[in-house]
Design a protein around this motif. Structure first.
Motif, PDB file in Angstrom:
ATOM      1  N   TYR A 165      15.958  17.271 -18.499  1.00  0.00           N
ATOM      2  CA  TYR A 165      16.751  17.299 -19.719  1.00  0.00           C
ATOM      3  C   TYR A 165      15.918  17.896 -20.839  1.00  0.00           C
ATOM      4  O   TYR A 165      14.753  17.536 -21.023  1.00  0.00           O
ATOM      5  CB  TYR A 165      17.196  15.881 -20.110  1.00  0.00           C
ATOM      6  CG  TYR A 165      17.840  15.813 -21.481  1.00  0.00           C
ATOM      7  CD1 TYR A 165      19.097  16.378 -21.703  1.00  0.00           C
ATOM      8  CD2 TYR A 165      17.191  15.194 -22.549  1.00  0.00           C
ATOM      9  CE1 TYR A 165      19.683  16.331 -22.956  1.00  0.00           C
ATOM     10  CE2 TYR A 165      17.779  15.141 -23.808  1.00  0.00           C
ATOM     11  CZ  TYR A 165      19.032  15.706 -24.000  1.00  0.00           C
ATOM     12  OH  TYR A 165      19.611  15.664 -25.245  1.00  0.00           O
ATOM     13  N   GLU A 215      16.090  18.656 -24.984  1.00  0.00           N
ATOM     14  CA  GLU A 215      16.776  18.433 -26.251  1.00  0.00           C
ATOM     15  C   GLU A 215      16.101  19.269 -27.332  1.00  0.00           C
ATOM     16  O   GLU A 215      14.864  19.336 -27.391  1.00  0.00           O
ATOM     17  CB  GLU A 215      16.731  16.953 -26.641  1.00  0.00           C
ATOM     18  CG  GLU A 215      17.376  16.635 -27.993  1.00  0.00           C
ATOM     19  CD  GLU A 215      17.697  15.152 -28.137  1.00  0.00           C
ATOM     20  OE1 GLU A 215      18.247  14.578 -27.163  1.00  0.00           O
ATOM     21  OE2 GLU A 215      17.406  14.571 -29.195  1.00  0.00           O
ATOM     22  N   LYS A 266      19.744  21.623 -23.575  1.00  0.00           N
ATOM     23  CA  LYS A 266      21.010  21.166 -22.997  1.00  0.00           C
ATOM     24  C   LYS A 266      21.769  20.378 -24.047  1.00  0.00           C
ATOM     25  O   LYS A 266      22.987  20.480 -24.172  1.00  0.00           O
ATOM     26  CB  LYS A 266      20.739  20.293 -21.767  1.00  0.00           C
ATOM     27  CG  LYS A 266      22.004  19.804 -21.081  1.00  0.00           C
ATOM     28  CD  LYS A 266      21.678  18.950 -19.873  1.00  0.00           C
ATOM     29  CE  LYS A 266      22.968  18.460 -19.196  1.00  0.00           C
ATOM     30  NZ  LYS A 266      22.657  17.571 -18.052  1.00  0.00           N
ATOM     31  N   GLY A 267      21.011  19.597 -24.820  1.00  0.00           N
ATOM     32  CA  GLY A 267      21.554  18.937 -25.995  1.00  0.00           C
ATOM     33  C   GLY A 267      20.899  19.554 -27.222  1.00  0.00           C
ATOM     34  O   GLY A 267      19.682  19.472 -27.384  1.00  0.00           O
ATOM     35  N   ASP A 306      25.347  16.871 -23.286  1.00  0.00           N
ATOM     36  CA  ASP A 306      25.457  18.276 -22.934  1.00  0.00           C
ATOM     37  C   ASP A 306      26.288  18.939 -24.028  1.00  0.00           C
ATOM     38  O   ASP A 306      27.456  18.607 -24.200  1.00  0.00           O
ATOM     39  CB  ASP A 306      26.128  18.445 -21.570  1.00  0.00           C
ATOM     40  CG  ASP A 306      26.064  19.883 -21.070  1.00  0.00           C
ATOM     41  OD1 ASP A 306      25.616  20.755 -21.830  1.00  0.00           O
ATOM     42  OD2 ASP A 306      26.487  20.127 -19.923  1.00  0.00           O
TER      43      ASP A 306
END
Length: 341
Positions: A230, A232, A249-250, A324
């Motif tokens: 992940y 961010e 992704k974020g 997401d």
């Protein structure tokens, strides 16, 4: 050697047909490259990329040095770091504990391991319990020439990856417990670290990833969403010192992601750029940054995502499992910056 390379850079620029000032688009056909005195100099993209390709060859041949040091902080030594190296003697003689999650923190241009962002983020994590917080000090970040620091990003990231791999292979580090947190150039160092680990680290947090001399269309040469399980990004000076287009992704856009309240005129963007580190430290310790889900990043920048808070909070541990997309984040002009209790 460095002086020669800088002169070669500007010789390339002088020999090319420059892009007219009216046609310059920062990050698209060139960059305004920051200078030590706070000003910036325009460099056409093709000129910069030629220079960087030549520099990469030199870096790969080992003709330049990239000193990187690591300082470990734990609940047993929360304010005085222990310098560690990739040797069993060093790690065994420290307070490193593989049973505790590990956080690597990487500073940006002109900074060092003693910079305030490292203290703030280190203190925030240690306030939450038992962690191994490893501050990365990379000497080439302190070059007065920004471009020279940029060219050390890849090699520095590989050295961070080497430390992670060593801890995994010899001292029980679990990659699922690893976060790499980087600001500005340090965000791209984090990306290169993620690209070079033996297995995927859990999370990378990019704090306003640097834009000058990095192309959105070349994700293998910058932090991108595939560098960890992940990724961010917290984007606070987008289109200037940092990227405006989503990196993680974020992707989170405090106050729309371009400028931050309380920073005044902020002509260089340094205040807004640095706010990403302040926000993140507060997010870790307070979990108080509510967010509003947007259809895309352009809605976030325009602050046209409505007024209904999502269940997602910027910088939260749980984001890796539920986030997401792009998020607008309302912020205050002074601490506490987060608006949710």
């Amino acid at each position: 050697m460095k002086t020669f390379l800088i002169l070669a850079f500007f010789a390339l620029a002088a020999s090319a047909i420059p892009i007219k000032e009216s046609e310059r688009v920062h990050g698209e056909n060139g960059w305004y490259v920051p200078q030590e005195d706070g000003t910036s100099e325009w460099v056409d993209m093709d000129v910069a990329e030629q220079w960087m390709e030549a520099q990469e060859l030199l870096e790969g041949r080992g003709l330049t040095t990239v000193p990187v040091k690591f300082y470990l902080y734990t609940s047993s030594n929360p304010t005085k770091g222990t310098k560690i190296t990739t040797t069993t003697k060093s790690i065994d003689g420290s307070h490193f504990n593989a049973a505790h999650p590990t956080r690597f923190v990487i500073h940006g241009w002109t900074q060092s391991y003693s910079s305030s962002m490292n203290k703030d983020i280190r203190s925030a994590w240690l306030s939450r319990g038992d962690y191994n917080v490893i501050i990365v000090d990379w000497g080439r970040a302190r070059s007065i020439d920004y471009a020279t620091s940029v060219m050390a990003v890849g090699a520095t990231g590989k050295k961070v990856a080497k430390m992670i791999n060593f801890l995994k292979d010899n001292h029980g580090l679990n990659l699922n417990d690893v976060y790499i947190i980087g600001h500005s150039l340090g965000a791209h160092v984090a990306g290169y670290a993620g690209k070079n680990t033996d297995g995927q680290v859990h999370t990378i947090v990019g704090l306003d990833p640097a834009l000058p001399l990095f192309s959105y269309n070349k994700p293998n040469k910058r932090l991108n969403a595939d560098d960890a399980w992940y990724v961010e990004s917290i984007q606070t000076n987008g289109g200037n010192l940092g990227f405006l287009k989503p990196i993680g992704k974020g992707a989170f856009y405090p106050n729309g992601g371009k400028t931050q309240p309380g920073c005044g005129m902020d002509l260089t963007g340094s205040c807004s750029h640095g706010r990403s580190t302040t926000y993140y430290a507060e997010a870790v310790s307070e979990d108080n940054f509510g967010s509003i889900k947007c259809g895309d990043y352009e809605e976030a920048v325009a602050k046209e995502c409505g007024s209904t808070y999502s269940s997602v909070r910027m910088g939260a541990d749980t984001n890796a499992y539920m986030v997401d997309g792009d998020f607008y984040v309302p912020v205050n002009s002074k601490a506490p910056f987060g608006m949710i209790n």
